[in-house]
Scaffold this motif. Structure first.
Motif, PDB file in Angstrom:
ATOM      1  N   UNK A  38       0.828  -1.198   0.000  1.00 19.86           N
ATOM      2  CA  UNK A  38       0.000   0.000   0.000  1.00 19.86           C
ATOM      3  C   UNK A  38       0.864   1.249   0.000  1.00 19.86           C
ATOM      4  N   UNK A  39       0.301   2.322  -0.537  1.00 16.46           N
ATOM      5  CA  UNK A  39       0.982   3.615  -0.597  1.00 16.46           C
ATOM      6  C   UNK A  39       0.065   4.675  -0.012  1.00 16.46           C
ATOM      7  N   UNK A  40       0.597   5.500   0.887  1.00 21.64           N
ATOM      8  CA  UNK A  40      -0.143   6.624   1.457  1.00 21.64           C
ATOM      9  C   UNK A  40       0.396   7.907   0.849  1.00 21.64           C
ATOM     10  N   UNK A  41      -0.470   8.676   0.215  1.00 21.09           N
ATOM     11  CA  UNK A  41      -0.063   9.871  -0.529  1.00 21.09           C
ATOM     12  C   UNK A  41      -0.348  11.115   0.306  1.00 21.09           C
ATOM     13  N   UNK A  42       0.717  11.814   0.682  1.00 22.95           N
ATOM     14  CA  UNK A  42       0.601  13.042   1.467  1.00 22.95           C
ATOM     15  C   UNK A  42       1.335  14.167   0.767  1.00 22.95           C
ATOM     16  N   UNK A  43       1.073  14.320  -0.518  1.00 22.25           N
ATOM     17  CA  UNK A  43       1.688  15.357  -1.338  1.00 22.25           C
ATOM     18  C   UNK A  43       0.642  16.420  -1.656  1.00 22.25           C
ATOM     19  N   UNK A  44       1.023  17.564  -2.259  1.00 21.41           N
ATOM     20  CA  UNK A  44       0.026  18.580  -2.621  1.00 21.41           C
ATOM     21  C   UNK A  44      -1.063  18.015  -3.525  1.00 21.41           C
ATOM     22  N   UNK A  45      -2.273  18.571  -3.411  1.00 23.05           N
ATOM     23  CA  UNK A  45      -3.430  18.040  -4.124  1.00 23.05           C
ATOM     24  C   UNK A  45      -3.212  17.968  -5.631  1.00 23.05           C
ATOM     25  N   UNK A  46      -2.450  18.916  -6.167  1.00 21.45           N
ATOM     26  CA  UNK A  46      -2.205  18.937  -7.599  1.00 21.45           C
ATOM     27  C   UNK A  46      -1.420  17.743  -8.105  1.00 21.45           C
ATOM     28  N   UNK A  47      -0.746  17.022  -7.213  1.00 18.78           N
ATOM     29  CA  UNK A  47       0.040  15.849  -7.599  1.00 18.78           C
ATOM     30  C   UNK A  47      -0.672  14.531  -7.313  1.00 18.78           C
ATOM     31  N   UNK A  48      -1.823  14.593  -6.676  1.00 13.09           N
ATOM     32  CA  UNK A  48      -2.499  13.362  -6.250  1.00 13.09           C
ATOM     33  C   UNK A  48      -2.805  12.427  -7.405  1.00 13.09           C
ATOM     34  N   UNK A  49      -3.245  12.979  -8.532  1.00 14.89           N
ATOM     35  CA  UNK A  49      -3.593  12.122  -9.655  1.00 14.89           C
ATOM     36  C   UNK A  49      -2.394  11.310 -10.113  1.00 14.89           C
ATOM     37  N   UNK A  50      -1.274  11.966 -10.387  1.00 16.28           N
ATOM     38  CA  UNK A  50      -0.102  11.270 -10.908  1.00 16.28           C
ATOM     39  C   UNK A  50       0.471  10.269  -9.909  1.00 16.28           C
ATOM     40  N   UNK A  51       0.607  10.690  -8.664  1.00 20.95           N
ATOM     41  CA  UNK A  51       1.215   9.827  -7.653  1.00 20.95           C
ATOM     42  C   UNK A  51       0.322   8.630  -7.344  1.00 20.95           C
ATOM     43  N   UNK A  52      -0.962   8.879  -7.123  1.00 20.99           N
ATOM     44  CA  UNK A  52      -1.882   7.790  -6.772  1.00 20.99           C
ATOM     45  C   UNK A  52      -2.142   6.867  -7.958  1.00 20.99           C
ATOM     46  N   UNK A  53      -2.247   7.427  -9.155  1.00 24.00           N
ATOM     47  CA  UNK A  53      -2.509   6.605 -10.335  1.00 24.00           C
ATOM     48  C   UNK A  53      -1.348   5.650 -10.601  1.00 24.00           C
ATOM     49  N   UNK A  54      -0.125   6.143 -10.438  1.00 32.63           N
ATOM     50  CA  UNK A  54       1.038   5.280 -10.617  1.00 32.63           C
ATOM     51  C   UNK A  54       1.031   4.135  -9.617  1.00 32.63           C
ATOM     52  N   UNK A  55       0.637   4.415  -8.376  1.00 33.81           N
ATOM     53  CA  UNK A  55       0.591   3.369  -7.349  1.00 33.81           C
ATOM     54  C   UNK A  55      -0.477   2.331  -7.672  1.00 33.81           C
ATOM     55  N   UNK A  56      -1.644   2.783  -8.094  1.00 32.30           N
ATOM     56  CA  UNK A  56      -2.711   1.844  -8.447  1.00 32.30           C
ATOM     57  C   UNK A  56      -2.298   0.954  -9.618  1.00 32.30           C
ATOM     58  N   UNK A  57      -1.645   1.548 -10.614  1.00 39.51           N
ATOM     59  CA  UNK A  57      -1.211   0.771 -11.770  1.00 39.51           C
ATOM     60  C   UNK A  57      -0.090  -0.198 -11.422  1.00 39.51           C
ATOM     61  N   UNK A  58       0.567   0.049 -10.288  1.00 40.90           N
ATOM     62  CA  UNK A  58       1.582  -0.879  -9.800  1.00 40.90           C
ATOM     63  C   UNK A  58       0.991  -1.939  -8.885  1.00 40.90           C
ATOM     64  N   UNK A  59      -0.337  -1.932  -8.736  1.00 37.46           N
ATOM     65  CA  UNK A  59      -1.000  -2.947  -7.929  1.00 37.46           C
ATOM     66  C   UNK A  59      -1.017  -2.662  -6.449  1.00 37.46           C
ATOM     67  N   UNK A  60      -0.863  -1.396  -6.067  1.00 39.37           N
ATOM     68  CA  UNK A  60      -0.832  -1.028  -4.654  1.00 39.37           C
ATOM     69  C   UNK A  60      -2.180  -0.451  -4.222  1.00 39.37           C
ATOM     70  N   UNK A  61      -2.577  -0.783  -3.008  1.00 36.53           N
ATOM     71  CA  UNK A  61      -3.707  -0.102  -2.389  1.00 36.53           C
ATOM     72  C   UNK A  61      -3.264   1.319  -2.055  1.00 36.53           C
ATOM     73  N   UNK A  62      -4.205   2.268  -2.084  1.00 36.87           N
ATOM     74  CA  UNK A  62      -3.816   3.677  -1.960  1.00 36.87           C
ATOM     75  C   UNK A  62      -4.684   4.410  -0.941  1.00 36.87           C
ATOM     76  N   UNK A  63      -3.999   5.152  -0.079  1.00 37.78           N
ATOM     77  CA  UNK A  63      -4.624   6.101   0.837  1.00 37.78           C
ATOM     78  C   UNK A  63      -4.213   7.498   0.383  1.00 37.78           C
ATOM     79  N   UNK A  64      -5.178   8.393   0.196  1.00 38.96           N
ATOM     80  CA  UNK A  64      -4.889   9.742  -0.295  1.00 38.96           C
ATOM     81  C   UNK A  64      -5.387  10.768   0.713  1.00 38.96           C
ATOM     82  N   UNK A  65      -4.547  11.747   1.000  1.00 41.65           N
ATOM     83  CA  UNK A  65      -4.968  12.847   1.858  1.00 41.65           C
ATOM     84  C   UNK A  65      -6.049  13.664   1.164  1.00 41.65           C
ATOM     85  N   UNK A  66      -6.867  14.357   1.963  1.00 37.06           N
ATOM     86  CA  UNK A  66      -7.909  15.181   1.360  1.00 37.06           C
ATOM     87  C   UNK A  66      -7.272  16.443   0.749  1.00 37.06           C
TER      88      UNK A  66
END
Length: 374
Positions: free
Chosen positions: A95-123
């Motif tokens: 799993x990957x927890x994303x705590x980066x600026x909102x503008x980067x959430x798509x790229x960071x989280x999408x890459x993790x999902x495509x790598x087969x990781x569960x994802x937690x994203x900050x609001x």
């Protein structure tokens, strides 16, 4: 972090990305997790993942490796890196927890999902509704958990409010009124609406019964200090039952207020987050209306209004760090293969309201319909 995510999204690190592993499995061991972002919120996630027996923190990824190492401490065995591709290539990372600026959430989280990781994203879940929808669709197609960290939803007080609302203890919901004001840090890139209202909107989404949801929003804002964006804002939400919800957010208040009132046909609940001695109070007081079919023929011309004055009860509310409960929910969701309480679609519903509220501001408070339902 944005540059790293873009490189991965373009495929420059595709050789380092493993085939999906966690989807469809039910791990019984501790889940390997990586935190991406060592700024404001990342250290809080690091602390809670390290203290959870359900997880084993393996990586902290940040463009500033020195900052990541400082967060971890000198003797930590967790690896600090700026190489996001290496994190995603690690088969021990579930799993990957994303705590980066909102503008980067798509790229960071999408890459993790495509790598087969569960994802937690900050609001918020993403910078736009469309970006958030891409993440939700990707996670659902791959059978992966996508969770939005709506932290307040995991406080004991909000859990109690949800229980009382959904059990019917308050009766039919007539109104919700929320105030979140303080002499706050005026943001450069977002207005007060996007800065503070996500907390109240996520709580509203969390506590409402499944058959009740917002259908439209009107927003008014002001920038009296010339900051370039609204520093004071008021949102009015129309609910599907005809009830109303109101949110007041403000960066300019000399006093800090964090209160929510939920008015029902039976009882009214008041939550004061700044009062540790009595966070939640329940009032058996209200207005009762006798409808014409309940009274005699001679009295049908008049509707009888009566006032109910009962007791006030302050239930005992335990103390537990919200992030600890959130981390436990993330692990349970992954292991039991069920949606988390604040899943990607909950994040989408909040984004929908925020975008509609922004459009309403542009049109001087016009009512804007929402696209998402339950």
């Amino acid at each position: 972090m944005k540059d790293i995510a873009k490189d991965i999204a373009k495929g420059s690190a595709k050789d380092a990305v493993p085939t999906p592993g966690p989807a469809g499995q039910t791990p019984t061991r501790a889940l390997g997790v990586a935190v991406v972002g060592a700024g404001y919120w990342g250290p809080n996630l690091v602390r809670n993942f390290q203290s959870s027996p359900q997880f084993r923190l393996r990586w902290l990824c940040d463009l500033n490796v020195d900052r990541a190492q400082q967060v971890l401490g000198r003797y930590s065995t967790v690896q600090a890196t700026s190489d996001y591709a290496a994190v995603l290539a690690d088969p021990a990372v579930d799993a990957v927890a994303v705590a980066t600026p909102a503008g980067t959430h798509l790229d960071v989280a999408l890459a993790a999902l495509r790598a087969g990781k569960h994802v937690l994203v900050e609001k918020p879940l993403a910078a736009t509704y469309e970006d958030g929808l891409r993440l939700v669709t990707e996670a659902e197609e791959r059978g992966l958990t996508l969770m939005c960290d709506h932290t307040y939803c995991y406080t004991p007080a909000v859990a109690k409010i949800r229980e009382m609302v959904r059990s019917g203890d308050l009766g039919d919901i007539h109104f919700v009124d929320s105030v979140r004001i303080n002499l706050g840090l005026v943001q450069k890139d977002i207005d007060v609406l996007w800065d503070l209202a996500p907390h109240d909107l996520s709580i509203l989404d969390f506590i409402l019964p499944s058959h009740v949801h917002p259908v439209a929003v009107a927003a008014h804002g002001a920038d009296p200090i010339g900051a370039g964006q609204s520093c004071v804002a008021y949102l009015t939400l129309q609910l599907s039952t005809g009830a109303i919800a109101h949110v007041h957010v403000n960066w300019l208040s000399p006093t800090k207020v964090r209160t929510t009132m939920v008015g029902g046909s039976k009882r009214t609940l008041v939550w004061d987050d700044l009062n540790p001695a009595q966070r939640v109070a329940i009032f058996d007081r209200g207005v009762e209306l006798t409808t014409p079919h309940d009274i005699g023929v001679d009295e049908r011309r008049d509707r009888l209004v009566s006032y109910r004055t009962g007791d006030m009860v302050a239930p005992a509310i335990g103390e537990k760090e919200a992030l600890r409960s959130m981390v436990e929910e993330f692990a349970t969701s992954i292991k039991r293969q069920r949606p988390p309480l604040t899943d990607g679609r909950a994040g989408l519903r909040v984004l929908d309201i925020l975008e509609a509220a922004s459009r309403s501001l542009e049109f001087r408070g016009a009512v804007v319909g929402l696209r998402t339902g339950r």
